[in-house]
Scaffold this motif. Structure first.
Motif, PDB file in Angstrom:
ATOM      1  N   PHE A  14     -32.276  22.169  35.296  1.00 48.96           N
ATOM      2  CA  PHE A  14     -30.944  22.777  35.335  1.00 48.96           C
ATOM      3  C   PHE A  14     -30.591  23.340  36.717  1.00 48.96           C
ATOM      4  N   ASN A  15     -31.558  23.353  37.629  1.00 50.38           N
ATOM      5  CA  ASN A  15     -31.276  23.886  38.965  1.00 50.38           C
ATOM      6  C   ASN A  15     -30.268  23.015  39.706  1.00 50.38           C
ATOM      7  N   ASP A  16     -29.523  23.637  40.599  1.00 51.20           N
ATOM      8  CA  ASP A  16     -28.532  22.921  41.418  1.00 51.20           C
ATOM      9  C   ASP A  16     -29.269  22.148  42.500  1.00 51.20           C
ATOM     10  N   TRP A  17     -29.228  20.813  42.406  1.00 55.63           N
ATOM     11  CA  TRP A  17     -29.971  19.972  43.355  1.00 55.63           C
ATOM     12  C   TRP A  17     -29.166  19.630  44.605  1.00 55.63           C
ATOM     13  N   ARG A  18     -27.892  19.970  44.636  1.00 53.67           N
ATOM     14  CA  ARG A  18     -27.057  19.609  45.789  1.00 53.67           C
ATOM     15  C   ARG A  18     -27.493  20.382  47.037  1.00 53.67           C
ATOM     16  N   GLY A  19     -27.947  19.676  48.039  1.00 49.55           N
ATOM     17  CA  GLY A  19     -28.362  20.341  49.278  1.00 49.55           C
ATOM     18  C   GLY A  19     -29.502  21.315  49.090  1.00 49.55           C
ATOM     19  N   SER A  20     -30.299  21.125  48.062  1.00 42.83           N
ATOM     20  CA  SER A  20     -31.438  21.987  47.692  1.00 42.83           C
ATOM     21  C   SER A  20     -31.025  23.270  46.988  1.00 42.83           C
ATOM     22  N   GLY A  21     -29.726  23.483  46.774  1.00 44.31           N
ATOM     23  CA  GLY A  21     -29.283  24.634  45.992  1.00 44.31           C
ATOM     24  C   GLY A  21     -29.760  25.958  46.531  1.00 44.31           C
ATOM     25  N   ARG A  22     -30.472  26.727  45.680  1.00 42.94           N
ATOM     26  CA  ARG A  22     -30.978  28.041  46.084  1.00 42.94           C
ATOM     27  C   ARG A  22     -32.170  27.943  47.018  1.00 42.94           C
ATOM     28  N   PHE A  23     -32.715  26.760  47.170  1.00 45.97           N
ATOM     29  CA  PHE A  23     -33.906  26.585  48.001  1.00 45.97           C
ATOM     30  C   PHE A  23     -33.555  26.096  49.402  1.00 45.97           C
ATOM     31  N   LYS A  72     -30.820  12.313  43.217  1.00 46.83           N
ATOM     32  CA  LYS A  72     -30.997  13.523  42.418  1.00 46.83           C
ATOM     33  C   LYS A  72     -32.181  13.442  41.458  1.00 46.83           C
ATOM     34  N   ASN A  73     -32.613  12.248  41.118  1.00 46.00           N
ATOM     35  CA  ASN A  73     -33.746  12.099  40.202  1.00 46.00           C
ATOM     36  C   ASN A  73     -35.055  11.773  40.930  1.00 46.00           C
ATOM     37  N   VAL A  74     -35.010  11.801  42.250  1.00 41.71           N
ATOM     38  CA  VAL A  74     -36.193  11.452  43.036  1.00 41.71           C
ATOM     39  C   VAL A  74     -36.673  12.689  43.792  1.00 41.71           C
ATOM     40  N   PHE A  75     -37.933  13.021  43.609  1.00 40.84           N
ATOM     41  CA  PHE A  75     -38.482  14.212  44.265  1.00 40.84           C
ATOM     42  C   PHE A  75     -38.728  13.939  45.748  1.00 40.84           C
ATOM     43  N   ARG A  76     -38.073  14.715  46.617  1.00 43.58           N
ATOM     44  CA  ARG A  76     -38.282  14.564  48.057  1.00 43.58           C
ATOM     45  C   ARG A  76     -39.595  15.234  48.465  1.00 43.58           C
ATOM     46  N   PRO A  77     -40.494  14.508  49.115  1.00 43.49           N
ATOM     47  CA  PRO A  77     -41.755  15.116  49.574  1.00 43.49           C
ATOM     48  C   PRO A  77     -41.493  16.311  50.493  1.00 43.49           C
ATOM     49  N   GLY A  78     -42.258  17.376  50.276  1.00 45.15           N
ATOM     50  CA  GLY A  78     -42.126  18.560  51.126  1.00 45.15           C
ATOM     51  C   GLY A  78     -41.054  19.531  50.697  1.00 45.15           C
ATOM     52  N   HIS A  79     -40.228  19.130  49.720  1.00 39.25           N
ATOM     53  CA  HIS A  79     -39.153  19.990  49.232  1.00 39.25           C
ATOM     54  C   HIS A  79     -39.556  20.686  47.935  1.00 39.25           C
ATOM     55  N   ALA A  80     -38.678  21.570  47.464  1.00 41.71           N
ATOM     56  CA  ALA A  80     -38.917  22.275  46.204  1.00 41.71           C
ATOM     57  C   ALA A  80     -38.357  21.515  45.007  1.00 41.71           C
ATOM     58  N   ASP A  81     -37.957  20.254  45.203  1.00 41.26           N
ATOM     59  CA  ASP A  81     -37.351  19.484  44.107  1.00 41.26           C
ATOM     60  C   ASP A  81     -38.230  19.473  42.859  1.00 41.26           C
ATOM     61  N   PHE A  82     -39.505  19.135  43.018  1.00 42.54           N
ATOM     62  CA  PHE A  82     -40.403  19.009  41.869  1.00 42.54           C
ATOM     63  C   PHE A  82     -40.670  20.356  41.218  1.00 42.54           C
ATOM     64  N   THR A  83     -41.014  21.357  42.031  1.00 41.02           N
ATOM     65  CA  THR A  83     -41.362  22.660  41.454  1.00 41.02           C
ATOM     66  C   THR A  83     -40.146  23.316  40.788  1.00 41.02           C
ATOM     67  N   ALA A  84     -38.961  23.175  41.377  1.00 46.56           N
ATOM     68  CA  ALA A  84     -37.747  23.735  40.777  1.00 46.56           C
ATOM     69  C   ALA A  84     -37.414  22.999  39.474  1.00 46.56           C
ATOM     70  N   TYR A  85     -37.611  21.688  39.472  1.00 43.89           N
ATOM     71  CA  TYR A  85     -37.367  20.881  38.274  1.00 43.89           C
ATOM     72  C   TYR A  85     -38.263  21.346  37.128  1.00 43.89           C
ATOM     73  N   GLU A  86     -39.523  21.588  37.432  1.00 41.76           N
ATOM     74  CA  GLU A  86     -40.468  22.024  36.411  1.00 41.76           C
ATOM     75  C   GLU A  86     -40.162  23.442  35.930  1.00 41.76           C
ATOM     76  N   LYS A  87     -39.834  24.332  36.854  1.00 42.05           N
ATOM     77  CA  LYS A  87     -39.603  25.739  36.480  1.00 42.05           C
ATOM     78  C   LYS A  87     -38.307  25.918  35.699  1.00 42.05           C
ATOM     79  N   TYR A  88     -37.246  25.212  36.106  1.00 46.21           N
ATOM     80  CA  TYR A  88     -35.930  25.432  35.504  1.00 46.21           C
ATOM     81  C   TYR A  88     -35.478  24.285  34.603  1.00 46.21           C
ATOM     82  N   GLY A  89     -36.396  23.400  34.265  1.00 41.83           N
ATOM     83  CA  GLY A  89     -36.088  22.356  33.294  1.00 41.83           C
ATOM     84  C   GLY A  89     -35.011  21.390  33.731  1.00 41.83           C
TER      85      GLY A  89
END
Length: 365
Positions: free
Chosen positions: A118-127, A99-116
Protein backbone atom coordinates in the motif's frame (compact mmCIF):
# COMPACT_ATOMS: atom_id res chain seq x y z
CA UNK A 1 5.67 4.85 10.88
CA UNK A 2 7.36 7.22 13.32
CA UNK A 3 7.79 10.54 11.57
CA UNK A 4 8.82 12.66 14.56
CA UNK A 5 12.18 13.49 16.12
CA UNK A 6 13.13 15.34 19.31
CA UNK A 7 11.75 15.88 22.81
CA UNK A 8 11.38 19.66 23.30
CA UNK A 9 12.29 20.98 19.85
CA UNK A 10 10.25 18.33 18.04
CA UNK A 11 9.84 17.97 14.30
CA UNK A 12 7.23 15.94 12.40
CA UNK A 13 7.84 15.24 8.72
CA UNK A 14 5.07 14.82 6.15
CA UNK A 15 4.61 14.33 2.41
CA UNK A 16 5.82 12.02 -0.37
CA UNK A 17 8.10 12.48 -3.36
CA UNK A 18 5.28 12.70 -5.91
CA UNK A 19 2.47 13.79 -3.58
CA UNK A 20 1.10 17.34 -3.43
CA UNK A 21 3.78 18.66 -1.09
CA UNK A 22 6.47 17.87 1.46
CA UNK A 23 6.98 19.68 4.70
CA UNK A 24 7.64 19.81 8.41
CA UNK A 25 5.83 20.76 11.61
CA UNK A 26 8.05 22.13 14.39
CA UNK A 27 6.70 22.06 17.93
CA UNK A 28 8.46 23.54 20.94
CA UNK A 29 10.20 26.46 19.25
CA UNK A 30 10.38 29.37 21.71
CA UNK A 31 8.28 32.45 21.09
CA UNK A 32 10.05 35.64 20.07
CA UNK A 33 12.63 34.25 17.65
CA UNK A 34 12.98 36.69 14.75
CA UNK A 35 12.73 34.76 11.49
CA UNK A 36 12.16 35.81 7.88
CA UNK A 37 11.03 33.47 5.15
CA UNK A 38 14.16 34.38 3.17
CA UNK A 39 16.29 32.76 5.89
CA UNK A 40 14.34 29.52 5.55
CA UNK A 41 14.44 29.72 1.77
CA UNK A 42 18.22 30.10 1.81
CA UNK A 43 18.55 26.75 3.59
CA UNK A 44 16.07 25.06 1.25
CA UNK A 45 18.06 26.32 -1.74
CA UNK A 46 21.22 24.61 -0.47
CA UNK A 47 19.54 21.23 -0.88
CA UNK A 48 17.55 21.65 -4.07
CA UNK A 49 18.61 20.49 -7.51
CA UNK A 50 19.89 23.10 -9.93
CA UNK A 51 21.46 23.29 -13.34
CA UNK A 52 24.76 24.32 -11.76
CA UNK A 53 25.18 21.12 -9.76
CA UNK A 54 27.18 18.52 -11.70
CA UNK A 55 24.76 15.89 -13.00
CA UNK A 56 22.09 16.39 -10.34
CA UNK A 57 18.60 15.08 -11.02
CA UNK A 58 16.77 16.67 -13.93
CA UNK A 59 13.79 17.25 -11.66
CA UNK A 60 13.68 21.03 -11.23
CA UNK A 61 11.49 21.98 -8.31
CA UNK A 62 11.32 25.63 -7.28
CA UNK A 63 11.17 24.54 -3.62
CA UNK A 64 9.49 27.79 -2.68
CA UNK A 65 8.91 27.74 1.07
CA UNK A 66 5.47 28.58 2.46
CA UNK A 67 4.77 29.25 6.14
CA UNK A 68 1.32 28.16 7.30
CA UNK A 69 1.48 28.75 11.05
CA UNK A 70 3.64 29.66 14.02
CA UNK A 71 5.18 32.87 12.64
CA UNK A 72 3.52 36.28 12.98
CA UNK A 73 4.92 39.74 12.23
CA UNK A 74 8.40 38.28 11.71
CA UNK A 75 8.60 36.39 15.02
CA UNK A 76 7.80 32.88 16.17
CA UNK A 77 4.67 32.78 18.31
CA UNK A 78 5.34 29.64 20.34
CA UNK A 79 2.67 27.77 18.36
CA UNK A 80 3.57 24.85 16.07
CA UNK A 81 5.37 26.05 12.94
CA UNK A 82 4.17 24.43 9.72
CA UNK A 83 6.41 24.79 6.66
CA UNK A 84 5.82 23.25 3.23
CA UNK A 85 6.95 23.29 -0.37
CA UNK A 86 4.82 22.10 -3.28
CA UNK A 87 5.76 19.34 -5.69
CA UNK A 88 5.30 20.73 -9.18
CA UNK A 89 7.79 19.04 -11.52
CA UNK A 90 6.40 15.51 -11.17
CA UNK A 91 6.68 12.72 -13.76
CA UNK A 92 5.63 9.32 -12.41
CA UNK A 93 5.64 7.56 -15.79
CA UNK A 94 9.00 5.83 -15.31
CA UNK A 95 7.88 4.55 -11.91
CA UNK A 96 4.59 3.30 -13.34
CA UNK A 97 6.55 1.06 -15.71
CA UNK A 98 8.46 -0.63 -12.89
CA UNK A 99 6.02 -0.44 -9.97
CA UNK A 100 6.02 -4.22 -9.56
CA UNK A 101 9.79 -4.62 -9.90
CA UNK A 102 12.04 -4.21 -6.88
CA UNK A 103 14.89 -1.79 -7.63
CA UNK A 104 18.19 -3.06 -6.16
CA UNK A 105 19.50 -0.83 -3.38
CA UNK A 106 16.12 0.82 -2.80
CA UNK A 107 13.48 0.36 -0.10
CA UNK A 108 10.99 -1.04 -2.64
CA UNK A 109 11.12 -4.60 -1.27
CA UNK A 110 11.22 -3.78 2.43
CA UNK A 111 8.42 -1.17 2.13
CA UNK A 112 6.34 -3.65 0.11
CA UNK A 113 6.72 -6.27 2.82
CA UNK A 114 6.08 -3.90 5.74
CA UNK A 115 3.07 -2.07 4.27
CA UNK A 116 1.56 -4.86 2.19
CA UNK A 117 2.04 -3.03 -1.09
CA UNK A 118 0.00 0.00 0.00
CA UNK A 119 3.02 2.32 0.17
CA UNK A 120 3.32 5.11 -2.40
CA UNK A 121 5.85 3.82 -4.93
CA UNK A 122 6.01 7.00 -7.03
CA UNK A 123 9.53 8.39 -6.77
CA UNK A 124 10.09 6.18 -3.69
CA UNK A 125 7.31 7.95 -1.77
CA UNK A 126 8.28 8.44 1.88
CA UNK A 127 11.65 6.82 1.26
CA UNK A 128 12.77 9.49 -1.19
CA UNK A 129 15.43 12.09 -0.56
CA UNK A 130 12.67 14.55 -1.42
CA UNK A 131 11.36 14.41 2.15
CA UNK A 132 14.62 15.95 3.39
CA UNK A 133 13.40 19.28 2.04
CA UNK A 134 11.40 19.45 5.26
CA UNK A 135 14.52 18.73 7.31
CA UNK A 136 16.38 21.73 5.92
CA UNK A 137 13.42 24.03 6.56
CA UNK A 138 13.38 22.94 10.20
CA UNK A 139 17.16 23.29 10.22
CA UNK A 140 16.84 26.96 9.35
CA UNK A 141 14.80 27.56 12.51
CA UNK A 142 17.15 25.41 14.60
CA UNK A 143 20.26 27.22 13.35
CA UNK A 144 18.69 30.58 14.14
CA UNK A 145 17.94 29.36 17.68
CA UNK A 146 21.47 28.05 18.17
CA UNK A 147 22.95 31.34 16.97
CA UNK A 148 21.34 33.05 19.98
CA UNK A 149 23.80 31.15 22.22
CA UNK A 150 26.79 31.28 19.88
CA UNK A 151 26.60 27.83 18.26
CA UNK A 152 27.50 27.55 14.57
CA UNK A 153 26.89 24.45 12.43
CA UNK A 154 28.04 23.32 8.99
CA UNK A 155 27.88 20.26 6.74
CA UNK A 156 30.32 19.77 3.86
CA UNK A 157 31.62 17.13 1.45
CA UNK A 158 34.96 15.57 2.39
CA UNK A 159 35.00 12.59 0.01
CA UNK A 160 33.39 11.45 -3.26
CA UNK A 161 34.31 8.30 -5.15
CA UNK A 162 37.50 7.85 -3.15
CA UNK A 163 38.75 11.42 -3.70
CA UNK A 164 39.40 12.89 -0.26
CA UNK A 165 39.61 16.57 0.59
CA UNK A 166 41.88 18.42 3.01
CA UNK A 167 39.50 21.06 4.34
CA UNK A 168 40.21 23.83 6.86
CA UNK A 169 39.31 23.04 10.46
CA UNK A 170 37.29 26.13 11.35
CA UNK A 171 33.71 26.63 10.20
CA UNK A 172 34.20 30.17 8.86
CA UNK A 173 37.01 28.99 6.57
CA UNK A 174 35.08 25.90 5.47
CA UNK A 175 32.03 28.01 4.61
CA UNK A 176 34.06 30.42 2.50
CA UNK A 177 35.91 27.67 0.61
CA UNK A 178 32.91 25.46 -0.15
CA UNK A 179 31.07 28.42 -1.69
CA UNK A 180 33.53 28.32 -4.61
CA UNK A 181 32.19 25.07 -6.10
CA UNK A 182 29.00 23.05 -6.60
CA UNK A 183 29.94 19.90 -4.69
CA UNK A 184 29.93 21.58 -1.25
CA UNK A 185 33.63 20.81 -0.79
CA UNK A 186 36.02 23.11 1.09
CA UNK A 187 39.06 21.92 -0.90
CA UNK A 188 38.94 23.44 -4.42
CA UNK A 189 41.44 20.99 -5.95
CA UNK A 190 39.59 17.99 -4.56
CA UNK A 191 36.29 19.52 -5.70
CA UNK A 192 37.52 19.66 -9.32
CA UNK A 193 38.54 15.99 -9.17
CA UNK A 194 35.18 15.04 -7.63
CA UNK A 195 33.29 16.78 -10.41
CA UNK A 196 35.23 14.89 -13.07
CA UNK A 197 34.54 11.59 -11.30
CA UNK A 198 30.81 12.35 -11.16
CA UNK A 199 30.77 13.14 -14.88
CA UNK A 200 32.60 9.91 -15.69
CA UNK A 201 30.21 7.84 -13.56
CA UNK A 202 27.19 9.39 -15.27
CA UNK A 203 28.64 8.65 -18.70
CA UNK A 204 29.01 5.02 -17.61
CA UNK A 205 25.36 4.96 -16.36
CA UNK A 206 26.62 4.48 -12.82
CA UNK A 207 26.70 6.47 -9.56
CA UNK A 208 29.01 7.47 -6.70
CA UNK A 209 28.87 7.73 -2.93
CA UNK A 210 31.01 9.68 -0.49
CA UNK A 211 31.45 11.13 2.98
CA UNK A 212 29.95 14.23 4.59
CA UNK A 213 31.39 15.94 7.64
CA UNK A 214 29.11 17.79 10.05
CA UNK A 215 30.74 20.20 12.49
CA UNK A 216 29.51 22.48 15.26
CA UNK A 217 31.43 25.12 17.18
CA UNK A 218 30.49 27.02 20.32
CA UNK A 219 28.78 24.11 22.11
CA UNK A 220 28.65 24.45 25.88
CA UNK A 221 29.79 21.38 27.83
CA UNK A 222 26.98 19.30 29.30
CA UNK A 223 24.56 18.66 26.41
CA UNK A 224 23.33 15.06 26.30
CA UNK A 225 21.12 12.78 28.39
CA UNK A 226 22.85 9.45 29.14
CA UNK A 227 22.35 6.60 29.00
CA UNK A 228 19.79 6.23 26.22
CA UNK A 229 19.60 9.81 24.95
CA UNK A 230 23.31 10.35 24.50
CA UNK A 231 24.29 13.21 22.22
CA UNK A 232 25.96 10.99 19.65
CA UNK A 233 23.10 8.48 19.87
CA UNK A 234 20.45 11.08 19.04
CA UNK A 235 22.60 12.65 16.34
CA UNK A 236 23.07 9.22 14.78
CA UNK A 237 19.33 8.62 14.82
CA UNK A 238 18.83 11.90 12.97
CA UNK A 239 21.60 11.16 10.48
CA UNK A 240 20.22 7.73 9.66
CA UNK A 241 16.88 9.34 8.81
CA UNK A 242 18.66 10.80 5.77
CA UNK A 243 18.17 8.36 2.87
CA UNK A 244 21.46 6.75 1.69
CA UNK A 245 23.36 7.29 4.96
CA UNK A 246 24.89 3.91 5.91
CA UNK A 247 27.53 4.80 8.49
CA UNK A 248 28.27 7.43 11.16
CA UNK A 249 31.41 8.12 13.19
CA UNK A 250 32.49 10.82 15.63
CA UNK A 251 35.95 12.29 16.11
CA UNK A 252 38.62 9.77 15.20
CA UNK A 253 35.83 7.26 14.61
CA UNK A 254 36.73 3.73 13.58
CA UNK A 255 40.42 4.57 13.53
CA UNK A 256 40.46 4.52 17.36
CA UNK A 257 40.31 0.72 17.14
CA UNK A 258 43.87 0.82 15.82
CA UNK A 259 45.23 3.21 18.46
CA UNK A 260 46.61 2.75 21.95
CA UNK A 261 44.99 4.54 24.85
CA UNK A 262 48.01 6.81 25.09
CA UNK A 263 47.45 7.82 21.47
CA UNK A 264 43.66 8.20 21.56
CA UNK A 265 43.20 10.01 24.87
CA UNK A 266 42.80 13.78 24.57
CA UNK A 267 44.85 15.56 27.24
CA UNK A 268 43.14 18.34 29.20
CA UNK A 269 44.47 21.86 29.47
CA UNK A 270 43.32 25.33 30.47
CA UNK A 271 43.18 28.12 27.91
CA UNK A 272 41.93 31.54 28.97
CA UNK A 273 40.45 30.05 32.11
CA UNK A 274 38.50 27.49 30.12
CA UNK A 275 39.09 23.72 30.32
CA UNK A 276 39.77 22.31 26.85
CA UNK A 277 41.48 19.29 25.31
CA UNK A 278 44.69 19.65 23.33
CA UNK A 279 43.41 17.24 20.65
CA UNK A 280 39.87 16.22 19.67
CA UNK A 281 39.84 12.49 18.95
CA UNK A 282 36.59 12.31 20.92
CA UNK A 283 34.88 14.65 18.43
CA UNK A 284 33.41 16.89 21.09
CA UNK A 285 31.51 14.13 22.95
CA UNK A 286 32.58 12.15 26.02
CA UNK A 287 30.22 9.76 27.80
CA UNK A 288 27.41 10.88 25.53
CA UNK A 289 27.80 14.49 26.70
CA UNK A 290 29.26 17.49 24.88
CA UNK A 291 32.72 18.47 26.12
CA UNK A 292 32.73 22.01 24.77
CA UNK A 293 35.17 21.10 22.01
CA UNK A 294 34.01 21.23 18.37
CA UNK A 295 31.53 18.53 17.43
CA UNK A 296 32.87 16.49 14.51
CA UNK A 297 30.75 13.78 12.84
CA UNK A 298 31.19 12.00 9.52
CA UNK A 299 28.44 10.34 7.50
CA UNK A 300 29.04 7.61 4.91
CA UNK A 301 26.65 8.04 1.97
CA UNK A 302 26.09 5.13 -0.39
CA UNK A 303 26.02 5.52 -4.20
CA UNK A 304 22.66 6.50 -5.65
CA UNK A 305 20.93 3.12 -6.24
CA UNK A 306 19.03 4.34 -9.33
CA UNK A 307 21.43 3.59 -12.18
CA UNK A 308 21.10 2.92 -15.89
CA UNK A 309 23.09 -0.31 -15.80
CA UNK A 310 21.16 -3.57 -16.14
CA UNK A 311 20.65 -5.21 -12.72
CA UNK A 312 19.07 -8.48 -11.64
CA UNK A 313 15.91 -8.37 -9.54
CA UNK A 314 12.49 -9.98 -8.97
CA UNK A 315 8.95 -9.13 -10.09
CA UNK A 316 6.67 -8.64 -7.05
CA UNK A 317 3.60 -10.12 -8.77
CA UNK A 318 5.02 -13.08 -10.66
CA UNK A 319 7.84 -13.80 -8.18
CA UNK A 320 9.97 -14.50 -11.23
CA UNK A 321 13.53 -13.26 -11.78
CA UNK A 322 13.87 -10.31 -14.14
CA UNK A 323 16.25 -7.44 -14.85
CA UNK A 324 15.97 -3.68 -14.65
CA UNK A 325 17.77 -0.56 -15.85
CA UNK A 326 16.34 2.35 -13.86
CA UNK A 327 15.20 5.29 -15.97
CA UNK A 328 13.86 8.64 -14.85
CA UNK A 329 15.63 11.57 -13.24
CA UNK A 330 18.23 10.88 -10.57
CA UNK A 331 21.40 12.35 -9.05
CA UNK A 332 24.61 10.65 -10.12
CA UNK A 333 25.94 11.55 -6.66
CA UNK A 334 23.67 12.74 -3.86
CA UNK A 335 26.48 13.75 -1.49
CA UNK A 336 26.70 17.50 -2.37
CA UNK A 337 22.99 18.05 -1.75
CA UNK A 338 22.90 15.79 1.32
CA UNK A 339 25.58 17.92 3.01
CA UNK A 340 22.97 20.62 3.63
CA UNK A 341 20.65 18.01 5.13
CA UNK A 342 23.37 16.73 7.50
CA UNK A 343 23.97 20.31 8.59
CA UNK A 344 20.27 20.79 9.34
CA UNK A 345 19.89 17.52 11.21
CA UNK A 346 22.86 18.44 13.39
CA UNK A 347 21.27 21.79 14.21
CA UNK A 348 17.87 20.22 14.96
CA UNK A 349 19.31 17.78 17.51
CA UNK A 350 21.55 20.40 19.13
CA UNK A 351 18.63 22.84 19.43
CA UNK A 352 16.57 20.15 21.15
CA UNK A 353 19.34 19.39 23.65
CA UNK A 354 20.05 23.08 24.28
CA UNK A 355 16.37 23.61 25.12
CA UNK A 356 16.32 20.51 27.31
CA UNK A 357 19.33 21.83 29.24
CA UNK A 358 17.82 25.28 29.66
CA UNK A 359 20.55 26.93 27.58
CA UNK A 360 17.88 28.58 25.44
CA UNK A 361 14.91 30.34 27.05
CA UNK A 362 11.40 29.19 26.17
CA UNK A 363 10.53 32.85 25.45
CA UNK A 364 13.13 35.00 23.70
CA UNK A 365 13.28 38.74 24.38
Amino acid sequence: MNNSLGEVFRITSFGESHGDCVGIVIDGCPAGLPIHIDEIQREADKRKSSRNRPLATGRREADKVEVFSGVFNGFTTGAPICLAIWNRDIDSSEYEKIKNVFRPGHADFTAYEKYGGFNDWRGSGRFSGRITAGFVMAGAIAKKLLATIGIDVIGHTIEIGGVKSSPPQRIASIRAAMATNEVSCADPAAADAMIELIKAAAKDHDSLGGVIEARAEGLPPGLGEPVFDTLEGCLSKAYFAIPAVKGVEFGAGFSVSRLKGSEDNDAFSVVGGKIVTTTNNHGGILGGISSGMPLVARLAVKPTPSIGKLQRTVDAETREPTSIAVGGRHDTCIVPRAAAVAESMTAIVLADFALRAGKISRVLK
